[in-house]
Design a protein around this motif. Structure first.
Motif, PDB file in Angstrom:
ATOM      1  N   VAL A 365       0.841  -1.206   0.000  1.00 24.59           N
ATOM      2  CA  VAL A 365       0.000   0.000   0.000  1.00 24.59           C
ATOM      3  C   VAL A 365       0.874   1.254   0.000  1.00 24.59           C
ATOM      4  CG1 VAL A 365      -1.641   1.350   1.360  1.00 24.59           C
ATOM      5  CG2 VAL A 365      -2.005  -1.095   1.045  1.00 24.59           C
ATOM      6  N   ALA A 366       1.933   1.256   0.796  1.00 22.38           N
ATOM      7  CA  ALA A 366       2.837   2.411   0.822  1.00 22.38           C
ATOM      8  C   ALA A 366       3.516   2.605  -0.535  1.00 22.38           C
ATOM      9  CB  ALA A 366       3.886   2.231   1.921  1.00 22.38           C
ATOM     10  N   ALA A 367       3.919   1.504  -1.168  1.00 22.61           N
ATOM     11  CA  ALA A 367       4.559   1.603  -2.482  1.00 22.61           C
ATOM     12  C   ALA A 367       3.599   2.172  -3.524  1.00 22.61           C
ATOM     13  CB  ALA A 367       5.068   0.234  -2.913  1.00 22.61           C
ATOM     14  N   LEU A 368       2.351   1.723  -3.495  1.00 19.49           N
ATOM     15  CA  LEU A 368       1.353   2.248  -4.439  1.00 19.49           C
ATOM     16  C   LEU A 368       1.065   3.725  -4.176  1.00 19.49           C
ATOM     17  CD1 LEU A 368      -1.161  -0.751  -4.580  1.00 19.49           C
ATOM     18  CD2 LEU A 368       0.355   0.028  -6.408  1.00 19.49           C
ATOM     19  N   ALA A 369       1.102   4.121  -2.906  1.00 14.70           N
ATOM     20  CA  ALA A 369       0.862   5.527  -2.571  1.00 14.70           C
ATOM     21  C   ALA A 369       1.985   6.422  -3.088  1.00 14.70           C
ATOM     22  CB  ALA A 369       0.721   5.684  -1.061  1.00 14.70           C
ATOM     23  N   ALA A 370       3.150   5.848  -3.339  1.00 14.54           N
ATOM     24  CA  ALA A 370       4.275   6.636  -3.857  1.00 14.54           C
ATOM     25  C   ALA A 370       4.180   6.852  -5.366  1.00 14.54           C
ATOM     26  CB  ALA A 370       5.592   5.940  -3.518  1.00 14.54           C
ATOM     27  N   VAL A 371       3.374   6.057  -6.061  1.00 13.09           N
ATOM     28  CA  VAL A 371       3.308   6.137  -7.532  1.00 13.09           C
ATOM     29  C   VAL A 371       2.895   7.521  -8.035  1.00 13.09           C
ATOM     30  CG1 VAL A 371       2.123   5.254  -9.580  1.00 13.09           C
ATOM     31  CG2 VAL A 371       2.960   3.659  -7.834  1.00 13.09           C
ATOM     32  N   PRO A 372       1.853   8.173  -7.460  1.00 11.83           N
ATOM     33  CA  PRO A 372       1.472   9.505  -7.968  1.00 11.83           C
ATOM     34  C   PRO A 372       2.581  10.544  -7.890  1.00 11.83           C
ATOM     35  CG  PRO A 372      -0.299   8.598  -6.625  1.00 11.83           C
ATOM     36  CD  PRO A 372       0.893   7.707  -6.442  1.00 11.83           C
ATOM     37  N   LYS A 375       4.479  11.931 -11.074  1.00 18.31           N
ATOM     38  CA  LYS A 375       3.979  13.129 -11.764  1.00 18.31           C
ATOM     39  C   LYS A 375       3.474  14.117 -10.716  1.00 18.31           C
ATOM     40  CE  LYS A 375       4.432  12.139 -16.202  1.00 18.31           C
ATOM     41  NZ  LYS A 375       5.184  13.024 -17.143  1.00 18.31           N
ATOM     42  N   TYR A 376       4.306  14.464  -9.764  1.00 20.73           N
ATOM     43  CA  TYR A 376       3.874  15.284  -8.635  1.00 20.73           C
ATOM     44  C   TYR A 376       3.670  16.734  -9.051  1.00 20.73           C
ATOM     45  CZ  TYR A 376       3.794  17.396  -4.002  1.00 20.73           C
ATOM     46  OH  TYR A 376       3.432  18.085  -2.883  1.00 20.73           O
ATOM     47  N   LEU A 457       2.397  22.495 -14.230  1.00 18.76           N
ATOM     48  CA  LEU A 457       2.759  21.659 -13.087  1.00 18.76           C
ATOM     49  C   LEU A 457       2.522  20.180 -13.364  1.00 18.76           C
ATOM     50  CD1 LEU A 457       1.349  23.784 -10.109  1.00 18.76           C
ATOM     51  CD2 LEU A 457       3.739  23.506 -10.805  1.00 18.76           C
ATOM     52  N   LEU A 458       1.514  19.878 -14.173  1.00 24.49           N
ATOM     53  CA  LEU A 458       1.180  18.487 -14.462  1.00 24.49           C
ATOM     54  C   LEU A 458       1.024  18.291 -15.963  1.00 24.49           C
ATOM     55  CD1 LEU A 458       0.392  15.639 -13.460  1.00 24.49           C
ATOM     56  CD2 LEU A 458      -1.980  16.436 -13.374  1.00 24.49           C
ATOM     57  N   THR A 459       1.715  17.294 -16.466  1.00 24.15           N
ATOM     58  CA  THR A 459       1.546  16.918 -17.866  1.00 24.15           C
ATOM     59  C   THR A 459       1.764  15.421 -17.999  1.00 24.15           C
ATOM     60  OG1 THR A 459       2.359  17.197 -20.128  1.00 24.15           O
ATOM     61  CG2 THR A 459       3.959  17.516 -18.355  1.00 24.15           C
TER      62      THR A 459
END
Length: 519
Positions: A365-372, A375-376, A457-459
């Motif tokens: 769960v922590a690893a998946l939470a790091a995915v976003p 593209k921060y 900021l996001l692309t």
């Protein structure tokens, strides 16, 4: 006074109650009534949501945006009433997933759980991204001026460190998390309230009429709905008390109370803090123009030492919010994996016999939470996606509960019950939830922007994705990936027998009798 024998006997009864659902007691049942309330309150954490999206509300409606707070609090309390009754009937890890499992079809419950799981994961990401907004200014107050609070890279590093720390703490047990959480909640309640009173008494620059000052913005239905996003991001997660039911003593009574008290507590504490922050703005025009957050308002009113102390109190509150949200998401993931509903369920559904925690679930769960963070683009963008997905899963849960009520549920009694008011509460919860879903999905730069509207900021690298509102992209990807997995693999997996906890409840009895496919 409670004795060890009383506690032991109570835990035996709770374990026997859990066994009626077909599960053995593996998680450690160590949470009392206050801890159950505290974990739900810290998930809501008024300081966290206010620090994340205060600027959005202020730059949309000026001081008038505070009126979105009671509107959202009332709507969410109605939803909480509905959930409190269901949590009293089904005190099993997984909240919305478990409720839909017992009251609906297998496919429906799977998709509801899948959506809620990733909504929780995105919420973890959003709150660990919020911590730097308070912590970096606090560290600057101690002389760490090399930290650039405006830099997304600095915020990203602090957020990732926070994610690692809370994952390790969750691995080492819910009791440790509860001790830290309880302490943090006390600091948040007393700290935010006391500091808010100081602001109201000695730093009232705007006067209480600021709540009617829109700072020149047009006040209408569209702008009010957009300004609601801060309040909507704050007041959810109250079902966490139910998610941790298998680690709570006497959960049929404790969980419903914690669900409701957490909403009430968040409304009162958050409302006072919001009012105090608004009246303490030195210059409303400047604050709106520069998009002030609470940190800038605090620093503008207090000496460096006092402002630093205040920001550390808020940072502690946000940190325990991170802890509890990760804990709740881990339990949901564990609950689904234990039912063989996820990829690598055997690993995710395994509890460490020494630590009494699902260690691999914590890590995944922590690893998946790091995915976003790949593209921060700031905490606010992630919060938009997280909140929209949470409200979608709540709405799906309320649909099932409404269907069950129409068919006569609940027949069996539970410690918390709405009685004849249940149907009306459910209808209002659905109307409110449906209206908010439309609000979330509505494409607008303030609350559901397209990547091309984020100022670079996001692309996503593909022009067609950059022209789609962020929430739409997130929702479609999560549902599409889930559909592919479920159709290709999930529906063929062995699904454990659904055990009817109440023999006299025809709905759960019917669910338990449905033939389950073999793998």
């Amino acid at each position: 006074m409670s004795t060890d024998t009383d506690i032991s006997g109570g835990q035996e009864r709770d374990s026997a109650d859990l066994a009626r659902f077909g599960y053995k007691q593996e998680l450690k049942r160590s949470l009392g009534p206050f801890s159950s309330f505290a974990v739900a309150f810290s998930y809501i954490s008024p300081s966290t949501g206010i620090f994340t999206l205060f600027a959005l509300g202020l730059t949309t409606l000026g001081g008038v945006f505070i009126w979105t707070w009671p509107v959202v609090a009332l709507g969410q309390f109605i939803v909480a009433l509905n959930f409190a009754e269901v949590s009293s009937h089904f005190p099993v890890a997984g909240s919305v997933f478990q409720w839909t499992k017992y009251l609906a079809s297998r496919s429906y419950s799977w998709f509801t759980g899948w959506i809620y799981l990733f909504a929780g994961i995105l919420t973890v990401t959003a709150v660990v991204a919020t911590l730097p907004l308070a912590l970096i200014p606090a560290l600057n107050g101690l002389g760490w001026h090399s930290l650039n609070g405006a830099s997304l890279n600095t915020q990203l590093v602090v957020a990732l460190i926070t994610l690692v720390v809370i994952a390790i703490l969750n691995i080492y047990g819910v009791r440790l998390v509860a001790v830290i959480n309880n302490t943090g909640v006390i600091f948040e309640i007393l700290g935010m309230f006391v500091f808010a009173l100081v602001l109201l008494a000695f730093h009232n620059h705007q006067g209480f009429h600021v709540v009617t000052n829109s700072a020149g913005f047009h006040v209408g239905p569209s702008s009010f709905l957009a300004a609601m996003f801060m309040s909507l991001f704050v007041i959810y997660g109250f079902d966490t008390a139910s998610t941790l039911s298998e680690e709570t003593r006497d959960p049929r009574r404790a969980a419903p109370k914690a669900v409701l008290y957490s909403v009430i507590g968040a409304f009162v504490i958050g409302g006072v803090f919001l009012l105090a922050t608004l009246v303490a703005i030195p210059n409303l025009g400047t604050a709106v123009k520069d998009g002030y957050g609470p940190a800038q308002i605090i620093e503008a009113n207090f000496s460096t030492g006092f402002a630093t102390l205040y920001l550390f109190v808020v940072s502690a509150a946000i940190f325990v919010c991170c802890l509890s949200i990760l804990a709740a998401t881990i339990r949901l993931c564990f609950g689904m994996a234990r039912d063989n509903q996820l990829p690598i369920s055997g690993l995710l559904g395994k509890v460490s016999p020494r630590l009494h925690t699902p260690v691999w679930t914590c890590i995944v769960v922590a690893a998946l939470a790091a995915v976003p963070f790949i593209k921060y683009s700031g905490a606010g963008t992630i919060a938009i996606a997280a909140t929209g997905m949470i409200y979608l899963s709540y709405f799906l849960g309320n649909i099932v509960i409404m269907r069950a009520r129409a068919r006569g549920w609940p027949k069996a009694s539970a410690p918390f019950r709405l009685g004849r008011w249940g149907l009306l509460v459910n209808v209002i919860a659905l109307l409110y939830g449906g209206a908010m879903l439309i609000n979330f999905a509505w494409p607008r730069p303030a609350s559901n922007p397209k990547p091309e509207q984020t100022g670079g900021l996001l692309t996503f690298g593909w022009d067609f994705l950059n022209r789609i509102p962020i929430l739409w992209t997130v929702a479609i990807v999560i549902v599409l990936v889930g559909a592919i997995y479920y159709l290709c693999v999930g529906r063929k997996k062995t699904f454990p027998q659904v055990t009817a906890p109440f023999p006299d409840d025809p709905l759960t009895a019917e669910a338990s009798a449905v033939p389950q496919p073999d793998s």
